[in-house]
Design an enzyme around this catalytic site. Structure first.
Site, mmCIF file in Angstrom:
data_model
loop_
_atom_site.group_PDB
_atom_site.id
_atom_site.type_symbol
_atom_site.label_atom_id
_atom_site.label_comp_id
_atom_site.label_asym_id
_atom_site.label_seq_id
_atom_site.Cartn_x
_atom_site.Cartn_y
_atom_site.Cartn_z
ATOM 1 N N HIS A 130 0.853 -1.345 0.011
ATOM 2 C CA HIS A 130 -0.190 0.065 0.269
ATOM 3 C C HIS A 130 1.042 1.029 0.006
ATOM 4 O O HIS A 130 1.902 1.329 0.515
ATOM 5 C CB HIS A 130 -0.930 -0.071 1.356
ATOM 6 C CG HIS A 130 -1.996 1.082 1.260
ATOM 7 N ND1 HIS A 130 -1.636 2.439 1.418
ATOM 8 C CD2 HIS A 130 -3.197 0.987 0.703
ATOM 9 C CE1 HIS A 130 -2.616 3.103 1.456
ATOM 10 N NE2 HIS A 130 -3.775 2.264 0.872
ATOM 11 N N GLU A 186 -3.973 2.489 -7.346
ATOM 12 C CA GLU A 186 -4.007 3.598 -6.280
ATOM 13 C C GLU A 186 -3.334 4.867 -6.683
ATOM 14 O O GLU A 186 -2.018 4.719 -5.942
ATOM 15 C CB GLU A 186 -4.088 3.117 -4.880
ATOM 16 C CG GLU A 186 -4.984 1.867 -4.756
ATOM 17 C CD GLU A 186 -5.437 2.004 -3.074
ATOM 18 O OE1 GLU A 186 -6.343 1.991 -2.690
ATOM 19 O OE2 GLU A 186 -4.439 1.833 -2.135
HETATM 20 P P1 PGA Z 1 -9.593 6.361 0.314
HETATM 21 O O1 PGA Z 1 -8.360 5.182 0.514
HETATM 22 O O2 PGA Z 1 -10.532 5.515 -0.384
HETATM 23 O O3 PGA Z 1 -9.757 6.608 1.531
HETATM 24 O O4 PGA Z 1 -8.851 7.190 -0.641
HETATM 25 C C1 PGA Z 1 -8.035 4.260 -0.368
HETATM 26 C C2 PGA Z 1 -6.861 3.434 0.060
HETATM 27 O O5 PGA Z 1 -6.019 3.779 0.623
HETATM 28 O O6 PGA Z 1 -6.828 2.192 -0.086
#
Ligand code: PGA
Length: 269
Positions: free
Chosen positions: A100, A174
């Site tokens: 992540h 992401e």
């Molecule tokens: P968020 O986070 O939906 O709060 O933007 C997503 C993540 O970090 O997996």
């Protein structure tokens, strides 16, 4: 060529939120909201300390799975404060988030470490949800830059994996600039990046793997933008942070994935 049907996968990453007793309430509320919805795989990733209670609550629900937010790459040993894959399996975890952006940023995780963690997870029958994505600075530097970053993360992160190992991997795109910021990539921007990532997987690994692998989008996914994001052809689910802490919002995102399954592309129809 017939389009491949990839079952949507919606994961909730609770991050460092909810005590075990609060987690019990939230998991119970989520199950009540999603009812018997079974058109997507649903993964709940609470903190380690709440894995046990959430495992109990979701046990027996066929398409709702438990996930962890991280693991250590070694099997066991003198690594104070760390958690192994076997320990996660012991709590009935089926998935684990790896790499992540918060782990990369605050805990200095590299592509090489991500690669080791992926291999450890798979060797212990955990499906890794592998996060990749560029920062705001890299996005603003233009396509050549963000594409190079994704290229490196895919090539290095997935180095040496066999076809069989790939079958267990979920990718989560992401963009770091969209995480927790309320700033979502537009559906077109997300689709562009997802198609690019699928292309990278085809280039470095194989067309078959690229066709089958599920790629989630993550970064400020909410009830009101989920359907549009999940309708994109190369977006196979969502990794949800903030909105996964509210049962109704998370369930709305899960349900939005149903509308995103075009009947004509379903292999089972
Ligand atoms: P968020 O986070 O939906 O709060 O933007 C997503 C993540 O970090 O997996």
């Amino acid at each position: 060529m017939a389009k491949t049907y990839r079952k949507k996968i919606i994961a909730g990453n609770w991050k460092m939120n909810r005590t075990a007793s609060d987690a019990k309430i939230l998991a119970t509320e989520i199950l009540a909201e999603i009812k018997k919805f079974d058109q997507a795989d649903i993964v709940i990733c609470p903190p380690y300390t709440a894995l046990g209670v959430v495992a109990e609550i979701i046990s027996g629900v066929p398409n709702v799975f438990l996930g962890a937010q991280n693991l250590h790459q070694a099997a066991n040993g003198a690594f104070t404060g760390e958690i192994s894959a076997a320990m996660l399996r012991d709590f009935y975890c089926r998935y684990v988030i790896v790499g992540h952006s918060e782990r990369r940023q605050y805990f200095h995780e590299t592509d090489d470490l991500v690669n080791q963690k992926i291999k450890t997870a798979i060797a212990n029958s955990l499906k890794p949800i592998v996060c990749i994505g560029e920062t705001l600075q890299e996005r603003e530097a233009g396509p050549a830059k963000w594409q190079a970053v994704l290229g490196r993360q895919v090539k290095e992160g997935f180095k040496g994996l066999t076809d069989k190992e790939f079958a267990d991997i979920i990718v989560a795109y992401e963009p770091v600039w969209a995480i927790g910021t309320g700033k979502t990539a537009t559906p077109a921007q997300a689709q562009e990046a997802h198609a690019f990532i699928r292309g990278l997987i085809e280039k470095h690994f194989s067309a078959e793997i690229a066709r089958k692998i599920r790629i989630q989008y993550g970064g400020s996914v909410k009830a009101d933008n989920a359907a549009e994001i999940l309708h994109q052809p190369d977006i196979d689910g969502a990794l949800v942070g903030g909105a996964s802490l509210d049962a109704r919002s998370f369930a709305a995102i899960v349900l939005a994935s149903a509308e995103a399954v075009p009947e004509a592309t379903r292999s089972d129809s």
